[in-house]
Each structure stands twice: as C-alpha cells, then as structure tokens.
Design an enzyme around this catalytic site. Structure first.
Site: not given
Ligand code: NAD
Ligand code: 0WE
Length: 258
Positions: A13, A19-20, A40, A64, A157, A164, A193-194, A196
């Site tokens: 990820g 990225s987290i 990926q 992937d 969401y 989730k 968190i901001r 991608l």
């Molecule tokens: P990110 O875009 O940096 O990471 C998302 C990752 O998912 C990317 O590295 C992408 O390559 C990977 N991914 C998506 N489809 C894939 C596939 N088919 N095969 C392999 N990898 C795949 O964003 P992030 O915010 O760091 O998200 C990481 C996790 O944290 C996610 O599960 C997200 O739901 C969760 N999360 C995010 C937030 C937030 O606000 N950003 C909050 C809580 C939880």
């Molecule tokens: O889990 C997430 C986002 C995960 C995510 C993001 C994308 C953007 C690009 C899953 N699928 C996609 N598909 C894409 O094409 N978060 C916790 C971040 C997030 O996303 C939201 C949130 C929060 C918080 C969407 C709507 C409302 C709140």
C-alpha cells in the site's frame, strides 16, 4: 534496541511518501525491522523502490491484489529472499470513484459493491492465506487499515464503509483462525489524512477542517502517529492483543454531540 529488531515484514500500500503505509514503514524501520515492499503496477515501481531504499530495503515486489497469480508470485519471490516472515501490513482500499459521492443507494452498484469488497476486504484474507506458511510458528502479526465509516454512516463514504465493516469482521475471523498458529490480527482505524486515496474525494478539505474543530485533540492525526500504533500492534509488546480495532484518530470516534 528497537522493539521490532530481527523481525521481517511485508508492507503493502505504499503509493507515495504521504501513504499511511509509508508512515508504518518508517516507524517499523526505526524500531529495527527488516522490510519488503509491494507496489501496485509498474507505474509505482520506481517510487516504491526509492522509498524502500530509505528503509535500507532492496525488496520491492509487484502485487495487484485483484490477481491471484500476483499474490502467489509475490510470496514465492519473498520466500527467495527470506526463510520466514513475521507480519504483513495491508494498507489497500479501492471502490469506483463515482460510488464515493452522493446518496448511498443512488451511488451503489452490484459491480462497485463487489469490487470494493474484493480489493478492500477479501484481499486481506488472500494475503493471509498466501503468507501463512512463511509466517507459521513465529509470533506473527497481520495489520490492516480501517476507518470510522465501518461503524457509522459517514456521508459519501458509502460502499467503502460497508467494505470496511467487512474488513473489521474479517479481522475477527482471521484472528480466530490464526490465533492457534501464533499469528495475531488487528486493525488501526485512522482519522482522515490527506493521501492519494483522499485526493479527489469531494469536500475532503472541509472534512479535515470539521474534524479539527470538533475532535478532542483539536487537530488531525498524522501518518507518523498511525505508523507508531501500527508498529506497536505488530510487535511483541502487543502479544496479548488480537482481533481488535485500535482508533488512532485524535479521539474523534468517542464523540456524541461535539
Ligand atoms: P494511498 O493512496 O497512499 O494508499 C492506498 C493504496 O492502495 C495504494 O498504495 C494503492 O496502490 C493500493 N491499492 C489500491 N488498489 C490496489 C490493488 N488492486 N492492488 C494492490 N494495491 C492496491 O492512501 P492511504 O490513505 O494511505 O490508504 C491506505 C489505507 O488506509 C486504505 O485501506 C484506506 O482505506 C485506509 N485509510 C485511509 C484514511 C485516509 O483518510 N487517508 C483513513 C483511514 C483509513
Ligand atoms: O478509505 C478511504 C478512501 C479509500 C478510497 C479512495 C479512493 C479514491 C480514488 C477507495 N477508493 C477510491 N477510489 C478512487 O477512485 N478513506 C478513509 C479516505 C476517505 O475517503 C472518503 C472519506 C474518507 C475519510 C470518501 C468519502 C467520505 C470520506
């Protein structure tokens, strides 16, 4: 000595230095872990290789999670580098972008629902299945990333929240299945968190601002803070914790009326 010294983890990820998963990797590296990374698709390869190097790792493998053969190949390649594995960090989610906006019933389709659950929940099960032989008999730990939308109806969401909820149930079933083999399974539920994955989400900025105004600590959480909690859960310091969801969200989830 770091609390992950002599442990080996696969980090999935990482897509950027926001990225987290990158916050988790940095914390684990600091605590002495050896890391392997997956990326990926070819477009992310160079970036992930560069970030891996910053953690003294030269293992970056394509993965992937929608493809069974890539999952198998990833662990086969990992087994060529390492004779065992202490944990997997799953930090992957995806739903079609159109389904993360507007009314839940209007936005959700059969295909989008299936994709969200496949990539965001089943993939955690799939990685556990593919990795369990390498992890057997080593006090292993699996960790995934969740969000409050699993347990509350968060506007927009939508189907990701349902996925989730599945992921959090998955944590409990996987913990029950793998506990007898010495492997723990947990989730961190992070505040927004901001990253991608947040880019292009409608009104993400106003959501960050709302959280900042109301949450007990009056600020948003960082990938470093999520990374520290994740590193703890994957370490022997958390040896009594499995099947659980740890909120790392500056306290937002405790609020009733804010
Ligand atoms: P990110 O875009 O940096 O990471 C998302 C990752 O998912 C990317 O590295 C992408 O390559 C990977 N991914 C998506 N489809 C894939 C596939 N088919 N095969 C392999 N990898 C795949 O964003 P992030 O915010 O760091 O998200 C990481 C996790 O944290 C996610 O599960 C997200 O739901 C969760 N999360 C995010 C937030 C937030 O606000 N950003 C909050 C809580 C939880
Ligand atoms: O889990 C997430 C986002 C995960 C995510 C993001 C994308 C953007 C690009 C899953 N699928 C996609 N598909 C894409 O094409 N978060 C916790 C971040 C997030 O996303 C939201 C949130 C929060 C918080 C969407 C709507 C409302 C709140």
């Amino acid at each position: 000595m770091g609390f992950l010294t002599d442990k080996r983890f696969l980090i999935t990820g990482v897509a950027s230095n926001r990225s987290i998963a990158w916050g988790v990797a940095q914390a684990m590296h600091r605590e002495g872990a050896q890391l392997a990374f997956s990326y990926q698709g070819e477009k992310l390869r160079g970036r992930v290789e560069d970030l891996a190097a910053k953690c003294d790792s030269n293992i970056a493998l394509p993965l992937d999670v929608s493809r069974d053969e890539e999952i198998e190949a990833c662990f086969a390649q990992l087994a060529e580098h390492w004779d065992g594995l202490d944990g997997i960090v799953h930090s992957i989610a995806f739903a079609p972008k159109e389904e993360l906006e507007g009314d839940y019933l209007d936005a959700t389709t059969r295909q989008g629902f299936a994709t969200a659950h496949d990539i965001s929940s089943y993939s955690f099960t799939a990685l556990a299945k593919a990795g369990r032989n390498l992890m057997a008999g080593r006090n292993g730990a699996l960790l995934t990333m969740s969000y409050l939308g699993a347990v509350r109806a968060v506007p927009n969401y939508n189907v990701m929240g349902v996925a989730k909820a599945s992921l959090e149930a998955n944590v409990r079933y996987m913990a029950a299945s793998l506990g007898p083999h010495g492997t723990r399974v947990n989730a961190v539920s992070a505040g927004p968190i901001r990253t991608l994955a947040a880019a292009g989400i409608a009104d993400f900025r106003s959501m960050l601002k709302q959280v900042e105004e109301r949450t007990p600590m009056r600020r948003n959480v960082t990938i470093e803070e999520v990374g520290n909690a994740a590193a703890f859960l994957c370490s022997d310091l958390a040896s009594g914790i499995t099947g659980d969801v740890l909120y790392v969200d500056t306290g937002y989830h405790i609020l009733g009326l804010g």
